[in-house]
Design a protein around this motif. Structure first.
Motif, short mmCIF file in Angstrom:
data_model
loop_
_atom_site.label_atom_id
_atom_site.label_comp_id
_atom_site.label_asym_id
_atom_site.label_seq_id
_atom_site.Cartn_x
_atom_site.Cartn_y
_atom_site.Cartn_z
N ARG A 193 2.66 -11.43 -9.70
CA ARG A 193 3.71 -12.41 -9.92
C ARG A 193 3.90 -12.70 -11.41
O ARG A 193 4.90 -13.30 -11.81
N ASP A 253 -1.59 -15.04 -6.97
CA ASP A 253 -1.12 -14.21 -8.08
C ASP A 253 -0.39 -12.96 -7.65
O ASP A 253 0.15 -12.24 -8.50
N PHE A 254 -0.33 -12.68 -6.34
CA PHE A 254 0.24 -11.41 -5.89
C PHE A 254 1.13 -11.62 -4.67
O PHE A 254 0.88 -12.52 -3.85
N SER A 255 2.15 -10.75 -4.57
CA SER A 255 2.88 -10.58 -3.31
C SER A 255 2.19 -9.45 -2.56
O SER A 255 1.97 -8.37 -3.11
N VAL A 256 1.89 -9.68 -1.29
CA VAL A 256 1.09 -8.74 -0.50
C VAL A 256 1.99 -8.09 0.54
O VAL A 256 2.76 -8.77 1.24
N SER A 257 1.89 -6.74 0.63
CA SER A 257 2.70 -6.01 1.62
C SER A 257 1.99 -4.71 1.95
O SER A 257 0.99 -4.33 1.32
N ARG A 283 14.75 -0.32 -5.58
CA ARG A 283 13.34 -0.18 -5.27
C ARG A 283 13.00 1.31 -5.07
O ARG A 283 13.63 2.00 -4.28
N LEU A 300 -0.28 -4.65 -3.69
CA LEU A 300 -0.23 -5.92 -4.43
C LEU A 300 0.82 -5.81 -5.53
O LEU A 300 0.82 -4.84 -6.31
N ARG A 301 1.69 -6.81 -5.59
CA ARG A 301 2.69 -6.87 -6.65
C ARG A 301 2.46 -8.15 -7.45
O ARG A 301 2.62 -9.26 -6.93
N GLN A 325 -2.64 -14.61 -2.42
CA GLN A 325 -1.28 -15.14 -2.50
C GLN A 325 -0.99 -15.86 -3.81
O GLN A 325 0.17 -15.98 -4.21
N THR A 348 3.61 -2.04 -8.21
CA THR A 348 2.59 -2.41 -7.24
C THR A 348 1.33 -1.61 -7.48
O THR A 348 1.38 -0.50 -8.04
#
Length: 576
Positions: A102, A70-74, A202, A99-100, A68, A47
């Motif tokens: 994809r 290109d990335f997973s948001v957390s 993780r 941002l992670r 959303q 990330t």
């Protein structure tokens, strides 16, 4: 009188100038919105943190919807701060999101909207996951460390990275990386924090970067990094007196093979990954007696600005060259330093005719290919023209410049006359601001001299301040040899030009010999480790400077007379 023919009074123009100046300052300090990533290159599965900062009162919560694709948001976080700048209070909003990616490749963090404000797009390089798991993967907490070059050369800048992996949330802790013998180790930048999947688990990762500069050839052992801290303990640990989540980890020591300076290496010794030279700007033409500007830029991959030789143009026949100080911009990319040096030169031809500038050349050692390379600039040539001649007016009076346009300002009611009247007002306002600025500058300098004047008698050794000794000690403990040289120059008051100036000012023979040993070590002719240890010994209590003679009293009267509360302080500057 119509508005077109109105004449503005000087007082009105001054008020307008003040209003415009304040408006300009307000615009300069106006709200800004910016975004940045804590890293610009990551591996797939990791990330990266996107940070957004704004001081705009019209800003709203960021809209993360465009991410959303290109990335997973957390991990959304936000913070509000009260800041004061230029006498005004404002609210600064800080947002952060993890941002992670994809997919791998060169991705772009898109423009995000914060109400009426917008961020700029940001590039991000995502490399494929190599699949290599760290040796201690699966542990609750472990450390890995690596160098970007396992067999560097002497005095080569090496990127050293330490990563702390933790599967449990950390409450507190300390991560240490001892410095090795025979090399300098300097921490670079702030820690980067991100998430990474290792072996199906993780982990939270804290990445710390260092600049490692070997000072002698042969085997170089990097001591292991270590961590001691506490994780978030469970309920039964607290109830029955368990270890409370205590965590410890230690990396394995690493061994680097440092290569000596090659026999065919250019001098000065400059080991780099890459070096590029270019002209930022060149003059289109030259005129005798007039200055023209030429700007040179050098970008070095694998060196700090202090390690780079001075940018200097070759001699130009019939042209005086005036060089401005070098402007340096340093960044660390992939754990290595990258320096961009920019220097501006003013070229003033002393005659007309052909002017030729030979191409600049810098020789360097390619550490990847193990060979000499040269960065060059092409030669330039001009034909210097005569200075613009002034056209004589009718009669035998003095030569003046002929007007380029018909003079219609004789008509007092013309619009041009009104504009010229306003221009004179602007000139008056500009001169007034300049006078006020100079008065404030002189007043501030005079007050500063009065406050900092010391009672050191003539002939006494100037003492070293604790801050000077501390800065030199830190450079000797953690800095490169170039940092030690900078600290020695900064210790002198006023600052020394170079190490030769430092040697000339020192009163202690052992300290002068130690600085000379430092010079030999910096340029490949001496032992850097021995020089560093000698400097630690002889400068343990700080530099000892030569005696200074009493300053002659100024023939000018003081700017301000002594106040009624007592006599003024001693005149003269600081001791050397």
């Amino acid at each position: 009188m119509s508005a077109m023919h109105r004449r503005w009074s000087p007082r009105t123009l001054v008020r307008m100038a003040i209003w415009l100046l304040l408006s300009t300052l307000s615009m300069a300090a106006s709200a800004q919105t910016r975004a940045w990533l804590d890293r610009d290159r990551i591996a797939l599965g990791e990330t990266v943190t996107l940070n957004i900062e704004t001081t705009s009162p019209n800003a709203a919560e960021p809209d993360y919807t465009p991410l959303q694709a290109d990335f997973s948001v957390s991990g959304h976080t936000s913070r509000r701060e009260l800041v004061r700048a230029n006498g005004r209070n404002s609210i600064r909003l800080l947002y952060a999101v993890a941002l992670r990616p994809r997919r791998d490749g060169v991705l772009t963090v898109p423009v995000l909207s914060l109400g009426s404000e917008q961020t700029q797009p940001l590039p991000l390089v995502v490399t494929p996951d190599g699949g290599r798991a760290p040796a201690r993967a699966g542990d609750e907490v472990f450390i890995e460390s690596e160098a970007d070059d396992s067999d560097p050369y002497v005095q080569q800048s090496v990127g050293w990275v330490v990563r702390l992996y933790s599967a449990a949330p950390l409450v507190s802790g300390q991560l240490d990386q001892p410095a090795p013998e025979g090399a300098s180790l300097q921490r670079v930048g702030d820690d980067a924090q991100y998430q990474r999947d290792v072996g199906g688990r993780r982990y939270s990762v804290v990445e710390r970067r260092f600049l490692l500069v070997p000072e002698r050839s042969g085997a170089l052992t990097i001591p292991p990094a270590s961590f001691e801290g506490r994780g978030a303990g469970g309920f039964f640990d607290d109830l029955f007196g368990g270890n409370g989540g205590a965590l410890r980890a230690q990396a394995a020591p690493r061994l680097l093979q440092v290569r000596p300076v090659p026999a065919n290496a250019p001098q000065p010794w400059l080991p780099l990954q890459d070096l590029q030279l270019r002209y930022q700007s060149t003059p289109q033409d030259l005129r005798a007696g007039a200055a023209a500007t030429l700007v040179v830029e050098a970008v070095a991959d694998g060196a700090t600005a202090a390690q780079m030789p001075e940018l200097q143009l070759p001699a130009i026949a019939g042209v005086e060259v005036f060089a401005e100080p070098v402007q340096a911009d340093e960044r660390f990319i992939d754990g290595r330093p990258r320096a961009k040096l920019t220097r501006r030169f003013s070229l003033v031809p002393s005659r007309t005719g052909k002017v030729e500038l030979a191409g600049m050349r810098l020789d360097w050692w390619d550490v990847r290919a193990g060979m000499v390379r040269s960065a060059t600039l092409p030669a330039l040539s001009w034909t210097a023209q005569a200075a613009a001649a002034a056209a004589p007016t009718a009669g035998t009076g003095p030569v003046t410049a002929a007007p380029t346009q018909t003079d219609v300002s004789a008509d007092p009611g013309s619009p041009l006359q009104a504009i010229q009247g306003a221009s004179r007002g602007w000139v008056l306002a500009t001169l007034l601001f300049a006078a006020l600025w100079l008065f404030t500058l002189v007043w501030g300098l005079h007050r500063g001299d009065a406050r900092t004047a010391t009672e050191t008698p003539a002939g006494a050794l100037a003492p070293s301040s604790p801050s000077t000794t501390t800065g030199l000690k830190q450079a000797l403990d953690r800095g490169a040899l170039g940092d030690v040289a900078d600290a020695l120059c900064a210790a002198a008051q006023p600052r020394a030009r170079d190490l030769d100036d430092v040697i000339a000012r020192l009163a202690d023979d052992d300290q002068r010999d130690a600085v000379q040993a430092l010079q030999r070590a910096r340029w490949g002719g001496g032992d850097g480790v021995a020089a560093r240890q000698t400097l630690r010994n002889v400068f343990a209590s700080g530099p000892r400077w030569r005696e200074r003679t009493a300053d002659r009293p100024s023939p000018l009267p003081p700017l301000y007379p002594a106040g009624p509360t007592g006599p003024s302080g001693p005149s003269g500057g600081h001791g050397a």
